[in-house]
Design an enzyme around this catalytic site. Structure first.
Site, short mmCIF file in Angstrom:
data_model
loop_
_atom_site.label_atom_id
_atom_site.label_comp_id
_atom_site.label_asym_id
_atom_site.label_seq_id
_atom_site.Cartn_x
_atom_site.Cartn_y
_atom_site.Cartn_z
N ASP A 1 0.81 -1.21 0.00
CA ASP A 1 0.00 0.00 0.00
C ASP A 1 0.85 1.26 0.00
OD1 ASP A 1 0.91 -0.38 2.60
OD2 ASP A 1 -1.03 -0.11 3.55
N ASP B 1 7.28 4.14 2.83
CA ASP B 1 7.78 5.40 3.39
C ASP B 1 9.24 5.23 3.76
OD1 ASP B 1 7.17 3.86 5.64
OD2 ASP B 1 5.68 5.23 6.39
#
Length: 179
Positions: free
Chosen positions: A103, A106
């Site tokens: 998803d 980061d």
């Protein structure tokens, strides 16, 4: 909805479903072309990637093999930099082309560890397809092969992403409002 509230924190609309859907459709076309003639195993990283994976694979179409795995390295809004393998892939990876469906990337810590793990388990190729990427947050040298949308280093929820298990089912994506 322009804003939502989760656990007393206010989030404001960041990406609409229409923006997300277009990015996923475009990515699906690229992956389908790149995987022609191969028999990839698509690995959906739970829980966050379930909506993205379902939509992406629907747009790729055809007959494909899907597996599921679950890893954790977050608590609340922060990475712990400690990967926990909660549900390993049960499909043998030996000799396979693997496309990890994630998803959000980061820090890159989780995907860096998972990619290494899959190569150790015998995968011949490992690709990463992520719905969202935060280039400014990267702390590990991990390359995403397919990126839907690059975003700023904000904490977000919706479209599979959660804040302590809430907010996943929102179709749009919201970012935390700084006070």
């Amino acid at each position: 909805m322009e804003t939502i509230e989760l656990y007393g924190k206010v989030f404001e609309l960041y990406l609409t479903y229409e923006q997300i859907d277009k990015a996923i459709r475009d990515m699906a076309a690229k992956i389908a072309k790149d995987m022609e003639g191969k028999d990839p195993l698509y690995v959906c990283v739970m829980n966050g990637a379930f909506m993205f994976a379902s939509e992406l694979l629907g747009y790729i179409g055809g007959d494909c093999e899907v597996a599921f795995a679950r890893y954790s390295s977050y608590q609340g809004t922060q990475s712990t930099y400690n990967l926990k393998e909660i549900m390993p892939v049960t499909t043998p990876l030996q000799g396979r082309t693997v496309v990890i469906l994630e998803d959000l990337i980061d820090t890159g810590y989780t995907m860096s560890c998972v990619k290494d793990l899959y190569y150790k388990q015998g995968a011949t190729e490992v690709f990463i397809a992520t719905m969202l990427s935060k280039p400014a947050a990267l702390k590990c040298a991990v390359k995403s092969d397919y990126v839907g949308i690059e975003i700023a280093n904000d904490f977000i929820v919706g479209h599979g992403l959660d804040f302590d298990e809430r907010g996943r089912m929102l179709r749009d994506i919201y970012k935390i409002r700084e006070s």
